[in-house]
Scaffold this motif. Structure first.
Motif, PDB file in Angstrom:
ATOM      1  N   CYS A   5      16.650-107.517  -7.267  1.00  0.00           N
ATOM      2  CA  CYS A   5      17.395-107.691  -8.508  1.00  0.00           C
ATOM      3  C   CYS A   5      18.233-108.963  -8.443  1.00  0.00           C
ATOM      4  O   CYS A   5      18.295-109.634  -7.405  1.00  0.00           O
ATOM      5  N   LEU A   6      18.887-109.257  -9.539  1.00  0.00           N
ATOM      6  CA  LEU A   6      19.649-110.504  -9.644  1.00  0.00           C
ATOM      7  C   LEU A   6      20.755-110.600  -8.591  1.00  0.00           C
ATOM      8  O   LEU A   6      20.959-111.655  -7.993  1.00  0.00           O
ATOM      9  N   CYS A   7      21.472-109.508  -8.334  1.00  0.00           N
ATOM     10  CA  CYS A   7      22.592-109.566  -7.386  1.00  0.00           C
ATOM     11  C   CYS A   7      22.151-109.307  -5.947  1.00  0.00           C
ATOM     12  O   CYS A   7      22.925-109.559  -5.024  1.00  0.00           O
ATOM     13  N   GLY A   8      20.941-108.774  -5.764  1.00  0.00           N
ATOM     14  CA  GLY A   8      20.433-108.547  -4.418  1.00  0.00           C
ATOM     15  C   GLY A   8      20.742-107.167  -3.844  1.00  0.00           C
ATOM     16  O   GLY A   8      20.342-106.858  -2.723  1.00  0.00           O
ATOM     17  N   ALA A   9      21.445-106.313  -4.599  1.00  0.00           N
ATOM     18  CA  ALA A   9      21.775-104.981  -4.090  1.00  0.00           C
ATOM     19  C   ALA A   9      20.530-104.100  -3.955  1.00  0.00           C
ATOM     20  O   ALA A   9      20.491-103.195  -3.123  1.00  0.00           O
ATOM     21  N   CYS A  70      19.708-101.849 -12.033  1.00  0.00           N
ATOM     22  CA  CYS A  70      20.752-102.023 -11.025  1.00  0.00           C
ATOM     23  C   CYS A  70      22.107-101.874 -11.707  1.00  0.00           C
ATOM     24  O   CYS A  70      22.387-102.545 -12.690  1.00  0.00           O
ATOM     25  N   CYS A  73      24.248-105.440 -11.517  1.00  0.00           N
ATOM     26  CA  CYS A  73      23.900-106.656 -12.264  1.00  0.00           C
ATOM     27  C   CYS A  73      23.073-106.379 -13.518  1.00  0.00           C
ATOM     28  O   CYS A  73      22.856-107.295 -14.320  1.00  0.00           O
TER      29      CYS A  73
END
Ligand SMILES: [Zn+2]
Ligand SMILES: [Zn+2]
Length: 140
Positions: A5-9, A70, A73
């Motif tokens: 995902c965009l934030c990496g979580a 997510c 993000c």
């Protein structure tokens, strides 16, 4: 396929259900367009493994499917058919290592007139999609 995902979580690892020729297909239905601000591009996957499940929120968008994102993000992660547990992963998760063919557009009769793809694709109407997935035209 491996993506995030965009934030990496959230990290998603999966095999393409159409390997060795993965494709990303577009859905023009009103729910996907409201969810994505455009057609939803998804790739059918199997052996889906998700890291960072604490960050995944699922939304029951109908009696037969869930949509996940997510919670940090807002990146859309997947559409899950409950009956078959088939994952349609958001194509945008995979950017470094996926070479998708764009083969099919579904709910083409729900597409607004203000955009159109030039790609030569197979198109299916809502009625054709429902028939293909075994739903009666009355939405059963
Ligand atoms: Zn995220
Ligand atoms: Zn849709």
């Amino acid at each position: 396929m491996k993506g995030h995902c965009l934030c990496g979580a959230v990290t998603v690892t999966a095999e393409s259900a159409k390997a060795p020729h993965p494709h990303a297909d577009a859905c023009h239905c009103s729910m996907c367009r409201r969810w994505s601000s455009g057609p939803f591009f998804a790739t059918e996957a199997k052996d889906v493994q998700i890291e960072g499940k604490d960050a995944v929120t699922e939304y029951a968008s109908s009696e037969w499917a869930r949509r996940a994102f997510c919670k940090h993000c807002g990146t859309h992660l997947y559409y899950l058919f409950l009956q078959t547990q088939a994952y349609m992963l958001s194509a945008g998760l995979f950017q470094e290592n996926a070479d998708f063919a764009f083969t099919t557009e579904i709910y083409i009769d729900k597409k607004p007139d203000w955009y159109a793809f030039a790609n030569p694709t197979k198109t299916m109407t809502e009625a054709e999609v429902l028939k293909a997935f075994g739903f009666a035209p009355d939405g059963n």
